[in-house]
Enzyme design. Sequence first.
Site, PDB file in Angstrom:
ATOM      1  CE  LYS A  93      -3.277   2.834   2.657  1.00  0.00           C
ATOM      2  NZ  LYS A  93      -2.031   3.612   2.655  1.00  0.00           N
ATOM      3  CG  ASP A 121      -5.216  -1.503   9.291  1.00  0.00           C
ATOM      4  OD1 ASP A 121      -5.552  -1.425   8.089  1.00  0.00           O
ATOM      5  OD2 ASP A 121      -4.371  -0.751   9.812  1.00  0.00           O
ATOM      6  CB  CYS A 128       2.116   6.095   9.718  1.00  0.00           C
ATOM      7  SG  CYS A 128       1.907   7.637   8.866  1.00  0.00           S
ATOM      8  CG  HIS A 168      -0.808   3.085   9.656  1.00  0.00           C
ATOM      9  ND1 HIS A 168      -1.525   4.189  10.062  1.00  0.00           N
ATOM     10  CD2 HIS A 168      -0.205   3.428   8.498  1.00  0.00           C
ATOM     11  CE1 HIS A 168      -1.345   5.156   9.178  1.00  0.00           C
ATOM     12  NE2 HIS A 168      -0.549   4.725   8.215  1.00  0.00           N
ATOM     13  CD  GLN A 203      -0.369  -0.873   2.777  1.00  0.00           C
ATOM     14  OE1 GLN A 203      -0.100  -1.294   1.659  1.00  0.00           O
ATOM     15  NE2 GLN A 203      -0.406   0.414   3.048  1.00  0.00           N
TER      16      GLN A 203
HETATM   17  C1  LIG Z   1      -1.715  -0.644   7.498  1.00  0.00           C
HETATM   18  C2  LIG Z   1      -2.403   0.661   7.359  1.00  0.00           C
HETATM   19  N1  LIG Z   1      -3.420   0.968   8.180  1.00  0.00           N
HETATM   20  C3  LIG Z   1      -4.083   2.122   8.080  1.00  0.00           C
HETATM   21  C4  LIG Z   1      -3.752   3.063   7.136  1.00  0.00           C
HETATM   22  C5  LIG Z   1      -4.514   4.339   7.083  1.00  0.00           C
HETATM   23  O1  LIG Z   1      -5.236   4.446   5.914  1.00  0.00           O
HETATM   24  P1  LIG Z   1      -5.977   5.808   5.561  1.00  0.00           P
HETATM   25  O2  LIG Z   1      -4.940   6.873   5.708  1.00  0.00           O
HETATM   26  O3  LIG Z   1      -6.433   5.622   4.160  1.00  0.00           O
HETATM   27  O4  LIG Z   1      -7.087   5.967   6.537  1.00  0.00           O
HETATM   28  C6  LIG Z   1      -2.704   2.801   6.268  1.00  0.00           C
HETATM   29  C7  LIG Z   1      -2.302   3.802   5.260  1.00  0.00           C
HETATM   30  O5  LIG Z   1      -1.174   4.148   5.080  1.00  0.00           O
HETATM   31  C8  LIG Z   1      -2.022   1.568   6.379  1.00  0.00           C
HETATM   32  O6  LIG Z   1      -1.008   1.279   5.567  1.00  0.00           O
END
Ligand SMILES: Cc1ncc(COP(=O)(O)O)c(C=O)c1O
Lengths: 139, 407
Positions: B227, B201, B365, B124, B204
């Site tokens: 999430k 990270d 993203c 992401h 998900q």
């Molecule tokens: C794999 C992954 N990493 C990071 C994020 C970022 O999360 P947040 O926007 O809650 O900081 C997301 C959110 O869409 C994600 O799916």
Amino acid sequence: MTINAIQDEIIEEFELFDDWEGKYEYIIDLGKKLPKLSDEFKTEDNIIKGCQSIVWLHAYKQDGKIHFEADSEAIIVKGLVSMLVKVMTNHTPEEIANADLYFIDKVGLASHLAQTRSNGLASMVKQMKAYGIAYQAND
Amino acid sequence: MSILDINKIRKDFPILDEKVNGRDLVYFDNAATTQKPTIVLEALSNYYGHYNANIHRGIHFLAEKATSAFEDSRTTIQKFLNAAHKEEIIFTYGTTDGINLVAQTYGRKFLKEGDEIIISTLEHHSNIVPWQMLCEEKGCVLKVIPIDDKGDLLLEEYEKMLSEKTKFVSVVHVSNALGTINDVKFIIDKAHAVGAKVLIDGAQASSHITIDVQELDTDFYAFSAHKLFGPTGMGVLYGKSDVLNAMPPYRGGGEMIKEVTFEKTTYNELPYKFEAGTPNIADVVAVKFAIDYINELGKENIAAYEDELLKYATEQLSEISGLRIVGQAKEKVSVVSFVLDGVHPQDVGVILDQQGVAVRTGHHCTQPLMNRLGLPGTSRASFAVYNTIQEIDKLVAGIHKVKKMVL
Ligand SMILES: Cc1ncc(COP(=O)(O)O)c(C=O)c1O
């Protein structure tokens, strides 16, 4: 026809549709009928920013009037763009810069102007008006 | 069949009764954010309605009640991750915030010119950009683990990338765009073998997979409450205490200090060193209720039911001619990304929306991943425990309508 007369005509056409399907089929049809923008105008500079699909807008001035041609990868956006082009093309820079585009709201497509849609219709309108202002300044 | 009573679960989520464009809402954008059960909503209004106070400083009744609810959440999360120590749980405003914290503190202190940072093609943007910013500042080199066409990481390529130059590895546990579950244990062990630190990270993964940070032996683990049925703007960074202790603070302000004079300030201990200012108390308090809710249903039960949904959706969607599922990794969570021949994903999204079906379209993203796959984007349906087979049928019917209208 004036910008407002064209808008009123579109509003009238949309009154025929009583459900979303008819409306969207019509928009898709408009998208399919919009002539393809020639590749030479599909330049980086002509891309409207802030769209989920790529949208190109090409403008030129002829006999004191601005003409628009546009294209998009996505068919619904292309249909919407086709309506904007129909309304805005072949008018003077003043008329374009000062246009009040009420038809989008009236035909129930205002959500497509919202930022969240990220299809950039709002950016498209802004860009068309920017051409209006720029060509005015050139005069 | 699932041992969970899905109809009962659905009643816990009031938003599922909403109508969208005159239709029953079918919410398939759970990878973007999940909906919130009533107990979480009530926890928020209870906090504000009955014991709102600033924490850690007051000695009055409300302040103590708020502080203890706040710290209870930390304990709940410690257990949720099986962290060894409570102070290893740092509250952030989300995954993005946690990753930036590590890049800006650990990264700026310990990485230098020529050091290598490894991420993957599946990342992401929030696990790409903070490292690029660090590389730009420090002259570090960013390396990217490639994937195969199904969306699995090429781990043999990863092994080849590792060397004594590798100082940090930051990889996604579960891909938001494709659903791929990565073998993070392998990734972590190999990184440690060359002396690199690792961040996972978990944005998900946290709602689908049981996470044991001690078994994984990861140095950092970041996720977002929103999430996993919790509030937005609240997240967690887990870090091993010795690593966190070695790091400089991130933001300066109240809460994070021990003593301040104009000449010198000493910093508070963990976790407060990283929690400057009045935190997001209400949302921290409420996340405990979201995690309790998950624990009550049982993560294994949730995962088993989601697998049923994934299997059904994969079968049904595969039968639609002209539809191609993007991401067919060996291990997946309940995410189905797809493309339709001759139809832009945006058109899929708009027409499904008219039918009350909420999916995500675009690059999710993950632009570098989309570039690798040669796609402008996909349409993505992502399922949660409150979704049903009947809803998947509506998605399938919706896609047929898209084809009929556009093609
Ligand atoms: C794999 C992954 N990493 C990071 C994020 C970022 O999360 P947040 O926007 O809650 O900081 C997301 C959110 O869409 C994600 O799916």
